[in-house]
Design an enzyme around this catalytic site. Structure first.
Site, PDB file in Angstrom:
ATOM      1  N   HIS A  55       0.848  20.362  -7.454  1.00 14.85           N
ATOM      2  CA  HIS A  55      -0.325  20.641  -6.622  1.00 14.85           C
ATOM      3  C   HIS A  55      -1.559  20.169  -7.385  1.00 14.85           C
ATOM      4  CE1 HIS A  55      -3.369  23.279  -4.723  1.00 14.85           C
ATOM      5  NE2 HIS A  55      -2.531  23.379  -3.703  1.00 14.85           N
ATOM      6  N   ASP A  84       3.583  27.001 -12.674  1.00 15.85           N
ATOM      7  CA  ASP A  84       2.773  27.316 -11.504  1.00 15.85           C
ATOM      8  C   ASP A  84       3.696  28.075 -10.544  1.00 15.85           C
ATOM      9  OD1 ASP A  84       1.754  27.310  -8.958  1.00 15.85           O
ATOM     10  OD2 ASP A  84       1.085  25.234  -8.985  1.00 15.85           O
ATOM     11  N   GLN A 103       4.393  29.323  -5.363  1.00 14.90           N
ATOM     12  CA  GLN A 103       5.394  29.421  -4.296  1.00 14.90           C
ATOM     13  C   GLN A 103       6.652  30.153  -4.761  1.00 14.90           C
ATOM     14  OE1 GLN A 103       4.603  28.596  -1.318  1.00 14.90           O
ATOM     15  NE2 GLN A 103       2.750  27.432  -1.752  1.00 14.90           N
ATOM     16  N   LYS A 130      -0.260  34.656  -1.530  1.00  9.58           N
ATOM     17  CA  LYS A 130       1.011  34.041  -1.113  1.00  9.58           C
ATOM     18  C   LYS A 130       2.156  35.043  -1.264  1.00  9.58           C
ATOM     19  CE  LYS A 130      -0.477  29.463  -2.580  1.00  9.58           C
ATOM     20  NZ  LYS A 130      -0.876  28.768  -1.355  1.00  9.58           N
ATOM     21  N   CYS A 132      -2.317  19.167  -0.594  1.00 10.75           N
ATOM     22  CA  CYS A 132      -2.916  19.142  -1.959  1.00 10.75           C
ATOM     23  C   CYS A 132      -1.935  18.562  -2.976  1.00 10.75           C
ATOM     24  CB  CYS A 132      -3.387  20.528  -2.389  1.00 10.75           C
ATOM     25  SG  CYS A 132      -4.645  21.208  -1.330  1.00 10.75           S
TER      26      CYS A 132
HETATM   27  N1  C6P Z   1      -0.965  25.918  -1.874  1.00  9.28           N
HETATM   28  C1  C6P Z   1      -0.461  25.290   0.404  1.00  9.28           C
HETATM   29  O1  C6P Z   1      -0.683  25.266   1.613  1.00  9.28           O
HETATM   30  P1  C6P Z   1      -4.507  29.041  -4.847  1.00  9.28           P
HETATM   31  O2  C6P Z   1      -5.215  28.275  -3.762  1.00  9.28           O
HETATM   32  O3  C6P Z   1      -5.281  29.047  -6.125  1.00  9.28           O
HETATM   33  O4  C6P Z   1      -4.054  30.386  -4.415  1.00  9.28           O
HETATM   34  O5  C6P Z   1      -3.140  28.249  -5.113  1.00  9.28           O
HETATM   35  C2  C6P Z   1      -3.154  26.881  -5.408  1.00  9.28           C
HETATM   36  C3  C6P Z   1      -1.752  26.371  -5.424  1.00  9.28           C
HETATM   37  C4  C6P Z   1      -1.201  25.977  -6.624  1.00  9.28           C
HETATM   38  N2  C6P Z   1       0.079  25.582  -6.716  1.00  9.28           N
HETATM   39  C5  C6P Z   1       0.868  25.533  -5.637  1.00  9.28           C
HETATM   40  C6  C6P Z   1       2.296  25.118  -5.792  1.00  9.28           C
HETATM   41  C7  C6P Z   1       0.370  25.903  -4.389  1.00  9.28           C
HETATM   42  O6  C6P Z   1       1.177  25.877  -3.346  1.00  9.28           O
HETATM   43  C8  C6P Z   1      -0.976  26.298  -4.264  1.00  9.28           C
HETATM   44  C9  C6P Z   1      -1.572  26.608  -2.932  1.00  9.28           C
HETATM   45  C10 C6P Z   1      -1.368  26.105  -0.495  1.00  9.28           C
HETATM   46  O7  C6P Z   1       0.481  24.683  -0.084  1.00  9.28           O
HETATM   47  C11 C6P Z   1      -2.810  25.807  -0.250  1.00  9.28           C
HETATM   48  S1  C6P Z   1      -3.253  24.196  -0.756  1.00  9.28           S
END
Ligand code: C6P
Length: 415
Positions: A126, A203, A206, A229, A373
């Site tokens: 991401h 990370d 997910q 999430k 992203c």
């Molecule tokens: N992915 C998606 O629709 P935040 O926004 O800080 O809570 O998480 C960022 C992030 C980082 N790593 C991974 C693997 C992610 O999936 C995400 C967030 C969302 O896939 C919003 S872009």
């Protein structure tokens, strides 16, 4: 029909948002990788906090301040248990995964990275696990190295082992890919990273709501999580790090709460975790996050995963039926690893993903479209973006039938 092992109807009843119509149809929410919906207990905890308890924490000598501080620290203990950290102090509250990773890059990275060092990431990261490393590597003269993936969306581990070297100071890897669903074998990756003296950041955006997490057993150095999430509120995240790393890292931001003593000549810093929590934190949302963790714990993650995989497999069976009807190339799947969370990216032949998303939305079906992203990953596949469905514990087979029905209509040749 509902998925087995858990009573999905009673689970759905805990999510008020699901019981509404969107564009004249019952809402079918399949964008759970972007953010999950919130059970009523989380919403109520937030409301109760502002109605009954609101006070700043770790500061006041009055009852509400004590109470709020206690609730806030209770969440930290719940997070500790949720990931099996050795101590609650190793769990820092942040805004989310993005801030957790930036914190590591700007503190650990600024202290330890030097010219000639390497940070190793994967092709499926991401943006929030790419850009913070680009910024700090550029500042420190270190190199950002990227190891490739296979066409099915799994990591090329041979390339990983080859690229690891004494120059590698940190490996940053997504545990479960948001665009592909692939679950990466971080346990063996961590062992390999440690052999060359590198630290490992996972990370967990997910992974949080699907995979069992034991940071001690994995011997993980840094883990980033997002509350939203994980059935929790937005604006709450966690950075887990081993005590010895946190103690050696400089503070992230300066301000109240992160200090021991301040004079104009010199400031000394508070103990962990407070050293990394400058200013008034997101108290209400952190307190409500505990109720989201309780929700997941009560259902038991393994049971959640079983149900979600049933949903994914049901969808994939439906995809095969569409292919039998309209030709194999009518739908292309991205991310076909064996080991996956319940996330599936796809494209319909001749259809822009945005158009597919709009048609689904017209039927009340919420999916994500675009690059998710993960632009470098999309470039790897030579596409601009995909349609992504991502399932959570409250989704049903009937919802997937509706999804497949709309996809079938979109694929039907026009006369
Ligand atoms: N992915 C998606 O629709 P935040 O926004 O800080 O809570 O998480 C960022 C992030 C980082 N790593 C991974 C693997 C992610 O999936 C995400 C967030 C969302 O896939 C919003 S872009």
């Amino acid at each position: 029909m509902s998925v087995t092992t858990l009573d999905i109807n009673s689970i759905r009843n805990q999510f008020p948002i699901l019981h509404q119509k969107v564009n004249g149809n019952p809402l079918i929410y399949l964008d759970n990788a972007a953010t999950t919906q919130k059970p009523i207990r989380v919403i109520k905890a937030l409301e109760d906090y502002y109605k009954l308890h609101n006070a700043n924490i770790h500061r006041g000598a009055h009852t509400l301040a004590d109470r709020s501080t206690g609730f806030f620290e209770d969440t930290r203990k719940s997070v500790q248990q949720f990931i099996n950290a050795a101590e609650a102090a190793e769990c820092i509250f942040t805004k989310g995964v993005t801030e957790s990773i930036n914190l590591v890059a700007q503190t650990w990275g600024r202290k330890y990275l030097q010219a000639g060092d390497e940070v190793l990431i994967t092709y499926m990261e991401h943006h929030s696990n790419i850009v913070p490393w680009q910024l700090i590597c550029e500042e420190k003269g270190a190199s950002l190295k990227v190891f490739p993936i296979h066409a099915n969306g799994t990591l090329n581990l041979e390339a990983y082992y080859q690229m690891l070297s004494v120059r590698t100071k940190l490996v940053a890897c997504v545990w479960a890919s948001n665009a592909l669903g692939t679950i990466n074998p971080i346990e063996e990756m961590i062992k390999a990273a440690h052999k060359v003296g590198a630290v490992f950041l996972a990370d967990g955006a997910q992974a949080g709501s699907h995979l069992p997490i034991d940071v001690q057993q994995l011997d993980i150095d840094f883990l980033a999580l997002s509350g939203h999430k994980l059935y929790g509120p937005t604006g709450v995240g966690v950075l887990y790090a081993k005590r010895k790393l946190l103690e050696a890292m400089p503070p992230y931001q300066g301000g109240g709460e992160m200090i021991k003593e301040v004079s104009f000549e010199k400031t000394t810093f508070n103990e962990i975790p407070f050293k990394f929590e400058a200013g008034t934190p997101n108290i209400g949302d952190v307190i409500a996050f505990k109720y989201a963790l309780d929700f997941v714990n009560e259902l038991v993650k393994q049971a959640i995963m079983v149900c979600e995989m049933q949903l994914l497999n049901y969808f994939l069976k439906g995809v095969i039926q569409l292919q039998e009807q309209f030709g194999e190339d009518c739908i292309t799947l991205y991310g076909t690893a064996e080991d996956k969370v319940a996330v599936q990216s796809f494209l319909l032949k001749g259809k822009h993903p945005f158009d597919t998303g709009l048609m689904l939305d017209a039927r009340g079906i919420a999916v994500r479209t675009g690059h998710h992203c993960t632009q470098p990953l999309m470039q790897f596949f030579g596409i601009e973006g995909t349609v992504r469905v991502s399932f959570a514990i409250y989704n049903t087979f009937e919802e997937i039938d509706s999804l497949l029905e709309v996809l079938g209509k979109l694929l039907k040749p026009r006369n």
